[in-house]
Scaffold this active site. Structure first.
Site, PDB file in Angstrom:
ATOM      1  CB  SER A 123      -0.917   0.014   1.231  1.00  0.00           C
ATOM      2  OG  SER A 123      -0.147   0.022   2.425  1.00  0.00           O
ATOM      3  CG  HIS A 144      -3.186  -1.317  -2.780  1.00  0.00           C
ATOM      4  ND1 HIS A 144      -3.480   0.007  -2.554  1.00  0.00           N
ATOM      5  CD2 HIS A 144      -3.236  -1.923  -1.556  1.00  0.00           C
ATOM      6  CE1 HIS A 144      -3.681   0.198  -1.263  1.00  0.00           C
ATOM      7  NE2 HIS A 144      -3.543  -0.948  -0.640  1.00  0.00           N
ATOM      8  CD  GLU A 156      -4.789   2.497  -5.190  1.00  0.00           C
ATOM      9  OE1 GLU A 156      -5.039   3.716  -5.221  1.00  0.00           O
ATOM     10  OE2 GLU A 156      -3.978   1.986  -4.378  1.00  0.00           O
TER      11      GLU A 156
END
Length: 509
Positions: A123, A144, A156
């Protein structure tokens, strides 16, 4: 590029809550999954945990037991990394330590064939850095997920400096095939969500620190007026202040101390005191047994007799507020012939939507004796609370009059100290500003930026779409006024936002 086929083996490294959740997502999508953890028994424990979660759905009638058995049958614990060698996709979900991750990826590159896609669920760490020492960094990307992975829709897809475009597209298509909402992002600090979300916390913390209002009031305003699922203080308490503060520090340090990401001394103090939020029992709120919940500081009912409400100029975003007044049976006089932005008159009061100036400054600039500023609402027709601030010329009777007006419209009223931008407006303007800078710097597209904030954090509207609706010129002026008020670079307007405002363009067609 097409998504991976369901016969492709998916490997997940790390059997904690996140890793096990990602493994569950892949197994539910039909893939054989291998779960590895270097702790003895952890992989099997992760699979057992998935079973328990799925069987809770069975108990609620949301899933059949045979479906659970099918999903669990696809999941296999792996005893060594070597057992992942024939996987088509590996998702690493271990400790956020760059050196540890680099070591794992070096082993994976030696074990796996050239067609294996290697991804990290990091992250905060750079995908470019993770892949830097590999012989084939082009097959490494970020994937992510958000916690809990089986529930949260956003993924993501992060491209490092060397990531092949086809790799990113394959991962994007695969995440979509798994029922997720994927977005593309480049490997920059915080990616999209953890970067763009920083002002949501930062502005709440600053408002509290300046004594504008207490956390319970600020949270209520962002929920009831702004339409956010949670306010910043209750959300920070839920996330944990150790985690939230660490992410802020990470982004701040990665951007070389850019003041837009400056951490809060208030939150630092909470971390130092061990008041981490829900998990410790104390944060901004008290979660201990028998604790009395904090209530918002809303105004007591006002009994003032209301004169006719005069609506002047181009009402724009506040038109539903006037319609609400008419629906409440108030006498409303329309004066559309008056030029300029819309404002309201109530007896000797002028009422206007904040534009980033404090009421005292705006009253002086516009030659007004008694000015009450009201805050932005997501929808003035549906909001149930509103923040107000008054210039020095508003006496107690004037405050009662303004309070009575908004209460007649069915709104809880919170009087703030005279604060630039109030609560919702300054928060939304800063979120849009950060999203605009992310687009300017090639981190993401405007569409993906908005989608990420809605799918990842349940924002009621994408920040850039919200700015489009308000008018980019208005948002730009709000930011300019905030910067002038504080004299800080923190509030500088993104050049892309400024350019589009000058060109009378929008972020979305």
């Amino acid at each position: 590029m097409p998504a991976l086929v369901t016969s492709d083996i998916i490997a997940v490294i790390g059997a904690g809550a996140m890793g096990a959740g990602i493994a569950q997502v892949a197994a539910q999508a039909g893939h054989p999954v291998r779960l590895y953890d270097n702790r003895d028994g952890a992989a099997q424990a992760g699979i057992d945990g998935v079973r328990r979660q799925l069987e809770k759905r069975v108990a609620r009638g949301k899933m059949a037991q045979d479906e659970v058995e099918t999903i669990i049958a696809r999941m296999t614990p792996a005893a060594t990394l070597a057992e992942l060698a024939d996987s088509r996709l590996v998702v690493e979900a271990i400790v956020e330590n760059l050196d540890v991750k680099r070591g794992v990826f070096a082993e994976l590159e030696a074990l796996c064939g050239p067609g294996t896609l290697l991804t990290s669920n990091t992250s905060s760490l750079s995908i470019t850095s993770i892949a830097a020492d590999l012989e084939r960094p082009e097959r490494v990307a970020g994937l992510h997920f958000f916690n809990p992975a089986p529930v949260m829709k956003l993924v993501e897809v992060i491209s490092g400096l060397a990531t092949d475009a086809e790799v990113a597209e394959t991962l994007y298509a695969t995440a979509a095939a798994w029922g997720k909402v994927p977005v593309h992002a480049s490997s920059t600090p915080g990616f999209i969500v953890n970067r763009v979300a920083r002002p949501f916390y930062a502005e709440g913390l600053r408002l509290m620190q300046e004594g504008a209002a207490a956390p319970a009031t600020l949270d209520a305003l962002l929920r009831q007026a702004g339409g956010f699922r949670m306010g910043p203080f209750e959300l920070m308490d839920l996330i944990g202040h150790d985690v939230n503060y660490a992410v802020t520090r990470s982004v701040f340090d990665a951007y070389y101390g850019d003041t837009r990401f400056e951490p809060s001394l208030v939150q630092q103090a909470l971390v130092e005191a061990g008041r981490l939020g829900r998990k410790s029992g104390l944060g901004f709120y008290d979660y201990r047994d028998n604790a009395t919940p904090d209530a918002p500081d809303f105004a007591a009912p006002a009994e003032a007799e209301l004169p006719p409400l005069v609506a002047e100029g181009q009402l724009g975003a506040i038109a539903p507020l006037v319609a609400r007044a008419e629906a409440a049976g108030l006498e409303v006089v329309h004066r559309e012939s008056i030029s300029g932005e819309g404002r309201l008159r109530l007896g000797g009061l002028t009422l206007a939507l904040s534009d980033g100036r404090c009421a005292a400054e705006r009253a002086r600039d516009e030659g007004l004796e008694a000015l009450v500023l009201f805050d932005l609402c997501l929808d003035y027709g549906e909001a149930s609370a509103i923040a107000l601030a008054a210039s020095p010329g508003v006496d107690a009777a004037g405050r009662d009059l303004a309070t009575a007006l908004f209460q007649r419209l069915g709104l809880d009223v919170a009087w703030l100290t005279d604060t630039p931008g109030l609560v919702v407006l300054r928060t939304v303007a800063m979120l849009a500003n950060e999203a605009a800078d992310a687009v300017l710097q090639g981190v993401c597209s405007a569409t993906d930026g908005d989608l990420a904030m809605q799918a990842g954090l349940n924002y009621p509207r994408g920040p850039l779409a919200w700015a489009d609706g308000l008018g980019l010129d208005f948002v730009h002026r709000t930011l300019t006024h905030l910067q002038q008020s504080y004299g800080e670079e923190r509030y500088r307007a993104s050049f892309l936002l400024r350019r589009k405002a000058l060109a009378e363009e929008t972020f979305h067609v």
